[in-house]
Write a protein that holds these residues in place. Structure first.
Motif, PDB file in Angstrom:
ATOM      1  N   UNK A  80       4.580   5.488  58.739  1.00 31.07           N
ATOM      2  CA  UNK A  80       4.351   6.922  58.531  1.00 31.07           C
ATOM      3  C   UNK A  80       5.549   7.732  58.048  1.00 31.07           C
ATOM      4  N   UNK A  81       6.777   7.298  58.346  1.00 28.84           N
ATOM      5  CA  UNK A  81       7.939   8.078  57.891  1.00 28.84           C
ATOM      6  C   UNK A  81       8.193   7.725  56.433  1.00 28.84           C
ATOM      7  N   UNK A  82       7.925   8.682  55.569  1.00 32.24           N
ATOM      8  CA  UNK A  82       8.089   8.445  54.131  1.00 32.24           C
ATOM      9  C   UNK A  82       9.525   8.676  53.683  1.00 32.24           C
ATOM     10  N   UNK A  83      10.162   9.739  54.209  1.00 32.54           N
ATOM     11  CA  UNK A  83      11.489  10.090  53.734  1.00 32.54           C
ATOM     12  C   UNK A  83      12.184  10.978  54.762  1.00 32.54           C
ATOM     13  N   UNK A  84      13.519  10.892  54.759  1.00 32.01           N
ATOM     14  CA  UNK A  84      14.355  11.738  55.617  1.00 32.01           C
ATOM     15  C   UNK A  84      15.472  12.311  54.754  1.00 32.01           C
ATOM     16  N   UNK A  85      15.671  13.622  54.848  1.00 32.20           N
ATOM     17  CA  UNK A  85      16.753  14.290  54.129  1.00 32.20           C
ATOM     18  C   UNK A  85      17.670  14.960  55.128  1.00 32.20           C
TER      19      UNK A  85
END
Length: 188
Positions: free
Chosen positions: A136-141
């Motif tokens: 579920x975690x697509x991206x982290x900025x």
């Protein structure tokens, strides 16, 4: 050899110098300077990359942060637990301060434009979570201080469903949910 706008060739003939630069043209004597400058640039670039590789050159912000537990989560609750929260009910749903923009209907789930922004002060991180994807975690900025909290990306969606934009500001999590319908899935 160039002399006062006249090009003197090796065979002794002369002609007017052409417009533009004669650097690098054979017979001008300047190609040696170009080769020397090119070699110096390549050597300096190689030294720079070598120092970056061994860690002697670079900033603290260039470090790679490992989040194995976050990106290996297979459910939304596991991902939120890795973020330091409990189920989505404990995350403040903020319809005003967090904005997520994506199309209502997507023809191809392999390329879905998603834009996340926030008006909250002190935004530290922005995450995009997609519960219908295998992970579920697509991206982290990570958002540095003084930077506008705005990201625009293209993601893969396995199927229709919710897309969560989660913003960490001053240690708290805020979220916004948007729904989209995918006609052709992008994740296998």
């Amino acid at each position: 050899m160039i002399d006062g706008g006249i090009l003197k060739r090796r065979d002794g003939t002369t002609r007017l110098r052409p417009t533009g630069s004669a650097i690098g043209q054979v017979g001008t004597g300047l190609e040696e300077d170009v080769d020397r400058n090119r070699r110096g640039l390549i050597a300096a670039g190689g030294a720079f990359l070598s120092l970056m590789q061994v860690g002697l050159l670079g900033s603290a912000r260039a470090e790679t942060f490992r989040h194995d537990d976050l990106f290996s989560a297979t459910t939304l609750d596991e991902a939120l637990a890795a973020l330091g929260s409990t189920p989505i009910d404990d995350v403040s749903v903020d319809e005003v301060s967090v904005e997520v923009i994506l199309p209502e209907v997507v023809e191809d789930g392999a390329v879905v434009p998603v834009t996340v922004s926030s008006t909250l002060a002190g935004v530290e991180e922005i995450y995009v979570l997609i519960p219908t994807n295998p992970y579920p975690v697509a991206v982290r900025f990570e958002i540095p201080d003084g930077t506008e909290p705005f990201v625009s990306i293209r993601l893969k969606l396995a199927q229709s469903g919710a897309v969560y934009a989660v913003v960490r500001a001053k240690g708290r999590l805020y979220a916004r949910v948007a729904e989209t319908r995918v006609t052709v899935g992008g994740c296998a």
